[in-house]
Design an enzyme around this catalytic site. Structure first.
Site, PDB file in Angstrom:
ATOM      1  N   HIS A 101      -2.497  -3.038  -3.470  1.00  0.00           N
ATOM      2  CA  HIS A 101      -3.873  -2.866  -3.020  1.00  0.00           C
ATOM      3  C   HIS A 101      -4.826  -2.776  -4.212  1.00  0.00           C
ATOM      4  O   HIS A 101      -5.963  -3.269  -4.170  1.00  0.00           O
ATOM      5  CB  HIS A 101      -3.969  -1.604  -2.156  1.00  0.00           C
ATOM      6  CG  HIS A 101      -5.143  -1.589  -1.238  1.00  0.00           C
ATOM      7  ND1 HIS A 101      -5.402  -0.531  -0.385  1.00  0.00           N
ATOM      8  CD2 HIS A 101      -6.140  -2.477  -1.026  1.00  0.00           C
ATOM      9  CE1 HIS A 101      -6.502  -0.785   0.311  1.00  0.00           C
ATOM     10  NE2 HIS A 101      -6.977  -1.951  -0.073  1.00  0.00           N
ATOM     11  N   ASP A 127      -3.505   2.295  -5.157  1.00  0.00           N
ATOM     12  CA  ASP A 127      -2.142   2.223  -4.624  1.00  0.00           C
ATOM     13  C   ASP A 127      -1.558   0.815  -4.794  1.00  0.00           C
ATOM     14  O   ASP A 127      -2.298  -0.165  -4.849  1.00  0.00           O
ATOM     15  CB  ASP A 127      -2.112   2.645  -3.145  1.00  0.00           C
ATOM     16  CG  ASP A 127      -3.071   1.870  -2.247  1.00  0.00           C
ATOM     17  OD1 ASP A 127      -4.255   1.735  -2.591  1.00  0.00           O
ATOM     18  OD2 ASP A 127      -2.623   1.410  -1.185  1.00  0.00           O
ATOM     19  N   HIS A 167       0.846  -1.184   0.000  1.00  0.00           N
ATOM     20  CA  HIS A 167       0.000   0.000   0.000  1.00  0.00           C
ATOM     21  C   HIS A 167       0.891   1.247   0.000  1.00  0.00           C
ATOM     22  O   HIS A 167       2.047   1.189   0.422  1.00  0.00           O
ATOM     23  CB  HIS A 167      -0.839   0.099   1.280  1.00  0.00           C
ATOM     24  CG  HIS A 167      -1.635  -1.109   1.621  1.00  0.00           C
ATOM     25  ND1 HIS A 167      -2.990  -1.187   1.415  1.00  0.00           N
ATOM     26  CD2 HIS A 167      -1.274  -2.286   2.200  1.00  0.00           C
ATOM     27  CE1 HIS A 167      -3.438  -2.356   1.839  1.00  0.00           C
ATOM     28  NE2 HIS A 167      -2.421  -3.040   2.327  1.00  0.00           N
ATOM     29  N   TYR A 168       0.334   2.390  -0.417  1.00  0.00           N
ATOM     30  CA  TYR A 168       0.912   3.652   0.031  1.00  0.00           C
ATOM     31  C   TYR A 168      -0.063   4.287   1.004  1.00  0.00           C
ATOM     32  O   TYR A 168      -1.268   4.014   0.975  1.00  0.00           O
ATOM     33  CB  TYR A 168       1.297   4.587  -1.105  1.00  0.00           C
ATOM     34  CG  TYR A 168       0.210   5.098  -2.025  1.00  0.00           C
ATOM     35  CD1 TYR A 168      -0.988   5.634  -1.554  1.00  0.00           C
ATOM     36  CD2 TYR A 168       0.415   5.109  -3.401  1.00  0.00           C
ATOM     37  CE1 TYR A 168      -1.951   6.131  -2.409  1.00  0.00           C
ATOM     38  CE2 TYR A 168      -0.545   5.612  -4.276  1.00  0.00           C
ATOM     39  CZ  TYR A 168      -1.720   6.111  -3.767  1.00  0.00           C
ATOM     40  OH  TYR A 168      -2.668   6.611  -4.617  1.00  0.00           O
ATOM     41  N   THR A 169       0.461   5.121   1.885  1.00  0.00           N
ATOM     42  CA  THR A 169      -0.385   5.681   2.940  1.00  0.00           C
ATOM     43  C   THR A 169      -1.352   6.737   2.417  1.00  0.00           C
ATOM     44  O   THR A 169      -2.453   6.896   2.948  1.00  0.00           O
ATOM     45  CB  THR A 169       0.477   6.306   4.048  1.00  0.00           C
ATOM     46  OG1 THR A 169       1.340   7.300   3.461  1.00  0.00           O
ATOM     47  CG2 THR A 169       1.309   5.244   4.751  1.00  0.00           C
ATOM     48  N   GLU A 197       2.426  -0.821   4.680  1.00  0.00           N
ATOM     49  CA  GLU A 197       2.083   0.552   4.311  1.00  0.00           C
ATOM     50  C   GLU A 197       3.387   1.307   4.058  1.00  0.00           C
ATOM     51  O   GLU A 197       4.282   1.322   4.904  1.00  0.00           O
ATOM     52  CB  GLU A 197       1.294   1.235   5.423  1.00  0.00           C
ATOM     53  CG  GLU A 197      -0.149   0.769   5.547  1.00  0.00           C
ATOM     54  CD  GLU A 197      -1.082   1.436   4.547  1.00  0.00           C
ATOM     55  OE1 GLU A 197      -0.611   2.310   3.788  1.00  0.00           O
ATOM     56  OE2 GLU A 197      -2.274   1.085   4.554  1.00  0.00           O
TER      57      GLU A 197
END
Length: 257
Positions: free
Chosen positions: A143, A153, A34-36, A99
């Site tokens: 994700h 993401d 994921h990215y935040t 993340e």
């Protein structure tokens, strides 16, 4: 530190999130990136550990490579939400989530870059997770792969090829996209049912309708975000389909070995 995790020897520190529950005896077999999508890593860490947010992840990787463990790998973190992979609807139960601190998509600028030191930490962490949990390369996902259309993401500049070169994930060099003939629109390539069956066979949650419909556009976009990043348009063109065929072929060969 008494609470230092045995899971990953290179963690910078531990901060336990309350947003966890039991996997119900399911062994994790997916590693999910994921990215935040938040302004700072610090804000993301606070959110991932706040009870009211009802989200969490096993690990958070800061831009400087700093790694925080928030959920033990044997526990079910709440990072994937609604989605599916290979017919399973509870991705959280079968996945370990990372993340990656990154602001995400910025209007007019596209997806934000990932610092080299951060990606190096993600690779080191991922290799450790994969080795301990016996996660196959084709189960290292974004994700967007498990939630097409709902999530984008880690984005179209996440370096999947670099990860795969260092033993993290499944990859083939994508077939280069070509420009449409002047004045002509690029159209989907091949039979829709065949394309849908291939996407479904790889793991994507897609219904075989025999039409290049809206759900197919969402899933093709997710596939392109991961495997054909030069042009992400949701069109199942020849480049996209040939890349999918190459991935499926490589997967079949690897299973026979």
């Amino acid at each position: 530190m008494s609470d230092f995790p045995a899971d990953f020897l290179y963690c910078s520190r531990v901060r336990r999130s309350p947003n966890v529950n039991s996997r119900g005896g399911i062994k994790p077999d997916i590693l999910l990136m994921h990215y935040t999508g938040m302004e700072t890593a610090e804000l993301a860490e606070e959110r991932l550990c706040h009870p009211a947010a009802e989200v969490s992840s096993h690990y958070l990787v800061y831009e400087n490579g700093h790694v925080v463990q928030m959920v033990r790998e044997e526990e079910r973190a709440w990072h994937a939400g609604r989605g599916s992979w290979k017919g399973s609807q509870d991705v959280n139960a079968r996945s370990i989530g990372i993340e990656i601190a990154n602001v995400g998509y910025v209007e007019g600028k596209g997806f934000a870059p990932f610092p080299d030191i951060q990606i190096a930490a993600v690779i080191r962490l991922s290799r450790d997770i994969i080795a301990r949990n016996n996660i196959p390369p084709e189960h290292v996902l974004g994700h967007s792969d498990v939630a097409p259309g709902r999530k984008i993401d880690p984005g179209d500049n996440f370096p999947w090829a670099r990860l795969a070169a260092e033993g993290v994930g499944h990859w083939v060099e994508p077939v280069e996209p070509t420009l449409a003939d002047a004045g002509r629109e690029v159209v989907p390539f091949g039979d829709a049912a065949v394309v849908q069956t291939m996407l479904q066979g790889y793991g994507y949650g897609i219904e075989c309708t025999g039409k290049f419909d809206e759900q197919t556009e969402r899933v093709v976009t997710a596939f392109q975000l991961h495997f054909r990043q030069k042009r992400v348009d949701g069109i199942a063109d020849a480049s996209t389909v040939r890349t999918l065929e190459a991935l499926a072929s490589k997967l079949t060969v690897n299973k026979r070995m």
